[in-house]
Design a protein around this motif. Sequence first.
Motif, PDB file in Angstrom:
ATOM      1  N   LEU A  37     -13.717  23.467 -21.179  1.00 47.48           N
ATOM      2  CA  LEU A  37     -13.472  24.572 -20.251  1.00 47.48           C
ATOM      3  C   LEU A  37     -13.593  25.913 -20.959  1.00 47.48           C
ATOM      4  N   ARG A  38     -13.044  25.993 -22.162  1.00 45.91           N
ATOM      5  CA  ARG A  38     -13.128  27.249 -22.920  1.00 45.91           C
ATOM      6  C   ARG A  38     -14.590  27.614 -23.198  1.00 45.91           C
ATOM      7  N   ARG A  39     -15.367  26.632 -23.645  1.00 49.47           N
ATOM      8  CA  ARG A  39     -16.780  26.902 -23.942  1.00 49.47           C
ATOM      9  C   ARG A  39     -17.557  27.251 -22.669  1.00 49.47           C
ATOM     10  N   MET A  40     -17.195  26.592 -21.565  1.00 46.67           N
ATOM     11  CA  MET A  40     -17.839  26.896 -20.288  1.00 46.67           C
ATOM     12  C   MET A  40     -17.663  28.368 -19.926  1.00 46.67           C
ATOM     13  N   TRP A  41     -16.414  28.850 -20.039  1.00 45.84           N
ATOM     14  CA  TRP A  41     -16.133  30.235 -19.689  1.00 45.84           C
ATOM     15  C   TRP A  41     -16.743  31.211 -20.701  1.00 45.84           C
ATOM     16  N   GLU A  42     -16.792  30.828 -21.960  1.00 48.16           N
ATOM     17  CA  GLU A  42     -17.427  31.698 -22.959  1.00 48.16           C
ATOM     18  C   GLU A  42     -18.890  31.967 -22.608  1.00 48.16           C
ATOM     19  N   LEU A  43     -19.558  30.957 -22.067  1.00 41.08           N
ATOM     20  CA  LEU A  43     -20.946  31.131 -21.656  1.00 41.08           C
ATOM     21  C   LEU A  43     -21.067  31.923 -20.356  1.00 41.08           C
ATOM     22  N   LEU A  44     -20.134  31.685 -19.432  1.00 35.89           N
ATOM     23  CA  LEU A  44     -20.222  32.329 -18.118  1.00 35.89           C
ATOM     24  C   LEU A  44     -19.815  33.802 -18.139  1.00 35.89           C
ATOM     25  N   LEU A  45     -18.772  34.114 -18.886  1.00 38.74           N
ATOM     26  CA  LEU A  45     -18.216  35.477 -18.824  1.00 38.74           C
ATOM     27  C   LEU A  45     -19.241  36.581 -19.061  1.00 38.74           C
ATOM     28  N   PRO A  46     -20.063  36.519 -20.114  1.00 41.77           N
ATOM     29  CA  PRO A  46     -21.025  37.618 -20.323  1.00 41.77           C
ATOM     30  C   PRO A  46     -22.024  37.766 -19.182  1.00 41.77           C
ATOM     31  N   ALA A  47     -22.253  36.695 -18.435  1.00 44.33           N
ATOM     32  CA  ALA A  47     -23.234  36.732 -17.354  1.00 44.33           C
ATOM     33  C   ALA A  47     -22.670  37.286 -16.052  1.00 44.33           C
ATOM     34  N   ILE A  48     -21.349  37.228 -15.883  1.00 51.75           N
ATOM     35  CA  ILE A  48     -20.787  37.599 -14.581  1.00 51.75           C
ATOM     36  C   ILE A  48     -19.784  38.753 -14.631  1.00 51.75           C
ATOM     37  N   VAL A  49     -19.194  39.005 -15.787  1.00 54.08           N
ATOM     38  CA  VAL A  49     -18.152  40.035 -15.897  1.00 54.08           C
ATOM     39  C   VAL A  49     -18.771  41.365 -16.332  1.00 54.08           C
ATOM     40  N   THR A  50     -18.232  42.463 -15.820  1.00 48.13           N
ATOM     41  CA  THR A  50     -18.747  43.786 -16.198  1.00 48.13           C
ATOM     42  C   THR A  50     -18.520  44.041 -17.691  1.00 48.13           C
ATOM     43  N   ASP A  51     -19.359  44.872 -18.265  1.00 46.75           N
ATOM     44  CA  ASP A  51     -19.259  45.159 -19.707  1.00 46.75           C
ATOM     45  C   ASP A  51     -17.890  45.729 -20.069  1.00 46.75           C
ATOM     46  N   ALA A  52     -17.350  46.578 -19.190  1.00 44.02           N
ATOM     47  CA  ALA A  52     -16.061  47.208 -19.483  1.00 44.02           C
ATOM     48  C   ALA A  52     -14.922  46.195 -19.505  1.00 44.02           C
ATOM     49  N   SER A  53     -15.016  45.157 -18.684  1.00 44.68           N
ATOM     50  CA  SER A  53     -13.938  44.172 -18.567  1.00 44.68           C
ATOM     51  C   SER A  53     -14.103  42.979 -19.502  1.00 44.68           C
ATOM     52  N   LEU A  54     -15.293  42.809 -20.061  1.00 42.95           N
ATOM     53  CA  LEU A  54     -15.580  41.598 -20.838  1.00 42.95           C
ATOM     54  C   LEU A  54     -14.636  41.384 -22.023  1.00 42.95           C
ATOM     55  N   PRO A  55     -14.357  42.391 -22.857  1.00 46.13           N
ATOM     56  CA  PRO A  55     -13.453  42.148 -23.990  1.00 46.13           C
ATOM     57  C   PRO A  55     -12.075  41.637 -23.565  1.00 46.13           C
ATOM     58  N   TYR A  56     -11.536  42.199 -22.474  1.00 48.23           N
ATOM     59  CA  TYR A  56     -10.216  41.774 -22.010  1.00 48.23           C
ATOM     60  C   TYR A  56     -10.231  40.308 -21.595  1.00 48.23           C
ATOM     61  N   PHE A  57     -11.253  39.900 -20.811  1.00 47.03           N
ATOM     62  CA  PHE A  57     -11.259  38.539 -20.291  1.00 47.03           C
ATOM     63  C   PHE A  57     -11.624  37.509 -21.356  1.00 47.03           C
ATOM     64  N   ARG A  58     -12.343  37.928 -22.384  1.00 46.73           N
ATOM     65  CA  ARG A  58     -12.545  37.026 -23.524  1.00 46.73           C
ATOM     66  C   ARG A  58     -11.208  36.754 -24.222  1.00 46.73           C
ATOM     67  N   GLU A  59     -10.407  37.784 -24.361  1.00 44.29           N
ATOM     68  CA  GLU A  59      -9.088  37.611 -24.976  1.00 44.29           C
ATOM     69  C   GLU A  59      -8.178  36.785 -24.072  1.00 44.29           C
ATOM     70  N   PHE A  60      -8.248  37.038 -22.764  1.00 43.38           N
ATOM     71  CA  PHE A  60      -7.447  36.284 -21.805  1.00 43.38           C
ATOM     72  C   PHE A  60      -7.805  34.798 -21.876  1.00 43.38           C
ATOM     73  N   LEU A  61      -9.086  34.495 -21.948  1.00 45.00           N
ATOM     74  CA  LEU A  61      -9.550  33.106 -22.046  1.00 45.00           C
ATOM     75  C   LEU A  61      -9.027  32.446 -23.317  1.00 45.00           C
ATOM     76  N   ALA A  62      -9.106  33.149 -24.425  1.00 43.65           N
ATOM     77  CA  ALA A  62      -8.630  32.585 -25.695  1.00 43.65           C
ATOM     78  C   ALA A  62      -7.148  32.240 -25.612  1.00 43.65           C
ATOM     79  N   ARG A  63      -6.347  33.124 -25.004  1.00 42.45           N
ATOM     80  CA  ARG A  63      -4.911  32.857 -24.862  1.00 42.45           C
ATOM     81  C   ARG A  63      -4.665  31.673 -23.937  1.00 42.45           C
ATOM     82  N   GLU A  64      -5.434  31.602 -22.868  1.00 41.33           N
ATOM     83  CA  GLU A  64      -5.278  30.532 -21.882  1.00 41.33           C
ATOM     84  C   GLU A  64      -5.526  29.161 -22.523  1.00 41.33           C
ATOM     85  N   ALA A  65      -6.583  29.063 -23.312  1.00 40.77           N
ATOM     86  CA  ALA A  65      -6.898  27.795 -23.976  1.00 40.77           C
ATOM     87  C   ALA A  65      -5.880  27.472 -25.067  1.00 40.77           C
ATOM     88  N   LEU A  66      -5.463  28.491 -25.818  1.00 37.40           N
ATOM     89  CA  LEU A  66      -4.540  28.276 -26.926  1.00 37.40           C
ATOM     90  C   LEU A  66      -3.201  27.747 -26.450  1.00 37.40           C
TER      91      LEU A  66
END
Length: 220
Positions: A181-210
Amino acid sequence: MMARQTRSEATRRKILNAAVDVFNEVGYSAAERGAIIERAEMTKGAVCHHFDSMESLASAIIEEGSATVLSAFRSNCEASSPAMENMIHGTFVVADTVGSDEVACAAEQLTLALGGFNEAASRVCTNWVEAMAAQGGRAIVEGDLREDLDPETVAESIVGAMFGAQLLSKAMAGGDHIERLRRMWELLLPAIVTDASLPYFREFLAREALRRIQPALCLE
């Protein structure tokens, strides 16, 4: 009258529980009615009275288990959190629910097995896309999902990848569903999330998986 209805519901529940056990153990294609009858400790007539075919049994399990999982996802989305957070967190909630609820687990594998020709399974897939697309529409308004994307198309991609990750985790030895699931979202996020929001949601994903990986590591 009420006592008879209660007995009927108890019998139906016992049959469903037996079918869940058999489907989870051997899968739909290898499951036999005789094994379910034996597990339920009932006569063939009693089982046929409630379920006239293996598919009707499977449909009842799909409807019940999928309702549990979809309810868990929608409850997560009722929070005031950003919709993009709900979409990410929701897929992990689904994984948690399927991993802890035997009926939900059986419903998922039956949906995957019967999706092309079973009305209940097709309806589940449609409901999933609608629920995810609703969050996608909100995420566009909130400025987190790219506005040039169609929410339904995004939802189809996420739901397909979510089910696919679960299927691979079950089919491949040593499959780690949370990591997939983590790898799935890592691939999807850059394709669907705005550039301004991408860093936040990458961090959110990392916390969610951890949060889910750490308890597992503590048990080793």
